[in-house]
Design an enzyme around this catalytic site. Structure first.
Site, PDB file in Angstrom:
ATOM      1  N   SER A  45       1.007  -1.187   0.050  1.00  0.00           N
ATOM      2  CA  SER A  45       0.007   0.020   0.001  1.00  0.00           C
ATOM      3  C   SER A  45       0.933   1.327  -0.152  1.00  0.00           C
ATOM      4  CB  SER A  45      -0.769  -0.096   1.096  1.00  0.00           C
ATOM      5  OG  SER A  45      -0.009   0.088   2.416  1.00  0.00           O
ATOM      6  N   GLU A 181      -9.382  -9.981   3.658  1.00  0.00           N
ATOM      7  CA  GLU A 181      -9.627  -8.719   3.318  1.00  0.00           C
ATOM      8  C   GLU A 181     -10.932  -8.616   2.701  1.00  0.00           C
ATOM      9  OE1 GLU A 181      -7.967  -4.579   0.939  1.00  0.00           O
ATOM     10  OE2 GLU A 181      -6.702  -6.368   1.054  1.00  0.00           O
TER      11      GLU A 181
END
Length: 264
Positions: A45, A181
């Site tokens: 990320s 997720e």
């Protein structure tokens, strides 16, 4: 505070003690987080929140190593996990080469690989060579371009069976942790029921633990807020105001004053 090991994380799961995980990309923030969390993820990320790109795809293994080494220098307590970038684990042998490099150069406790049963052979090979793996199942950001965006899993037909198959396959192959997720809570609960390793959730309801990207939960990335993110600070707003005050002081000659000057 003692260094957290995989044994500690399993004990926390056994005792129903929630596990706290956060991302970090440098030593400065790693030191701030060090005493507050159980796990730190050097996530890909960083390609978005740190690098300014629109997706996680594009960061290299060497870039991940650079950031992970910086984070490692700022940590004494949390368990450290490093993300493996897009296609760096495309085959088991390539995964062994790249993960061994990350493991050796960063001093991390585990690597994170996106993929379920299709990566079971990779997880098995890494485990046999002493490399701990956190398997990332459910919504997989590295597939966003292939799938045409970020798709919450669990809503489509047979989604539950697919996720259960993924969880079982990577566990049987030797994965020591799961990251789940972007799935509906009912499906996440079913995955939790078959998991014999700690499950860290992000946008997946209540799991053994939670992870959030630090710039999301502290409000430094304010262009977009995912549904699952709770903001604990309006970081960008506070920093803008502080820099505005600094700039104003310099423009008006208020700073530096005698208080901040070296005198005889």
């Amino acid at each position: 505070m003692a260094k957290i090991t995989i044994k500690d994380l399993y004990k926390m799961k056994e005792n129903s003690e929630k596990i706290v995980m956060i991302t970090a990309y440098d030593a400065l923030f790693a030191k701030i987080f060090n005493d507050q969390v159980d796990m730190v993820l050097v996530g890909d990320s960083l390609n978005m929140s740190f690098g300014g790109h629109a997706e996680t795809i594009g960061i290299s293994v060497d870039e991940m190593i650079y950031h992970a080494r910086a984070v490692r220098r700022g940590l004494t307590h949390p368990y450290l996990v490093v993300d493996m970038p897009f296609c760096s684990c495309a085959t088991p042998q390539l995964a062994l080469k790249n993960c061994a490099k990350v493991y050796e150069k960063t001093g991390c406790d585990a690597v994170k690989i996106e993929g379920g049963k299709d990566f079971a052979a990779t997880v098995e090979l890494l485990s046999k060579n002493g490399i701990a793996v956190m398997s990332h199942i459910g919504l997989r950001p590295q597939l966003s371009r292939f799938q045409g965006g970020y798709k919450v899993s669990g809503r489509e037909k047979n989604a539950l069976n697919l996720l259960l198959d993924d969880a079982k396959a990577v566990q049987n192959a030797g994965a020591v942790l799961l990251l789940l997720e972007g799935t509906v809570s009912s499906v996440a609960n079913e995955v939790m029921s078959v998991a014999n390793v700690p499950v860290i959730g992000i946008g997946a309801g209540s799991c053994d633990g939670q992870v959030l990207v630090w710039s999301d939960m502290l409000g430094f990335f304010d262009e977009f807020k995912p549904k699952f993110v709770k903001r604990y600070l309006n970081g960008a707003e506070l920093v803008r105001e502080a820099v505005k005050n600094y700039a104003n002081d310099v423009k008006k000659g208020i700073f530096p004053s005698e208080e901040f000057e070296y005198l005889k």
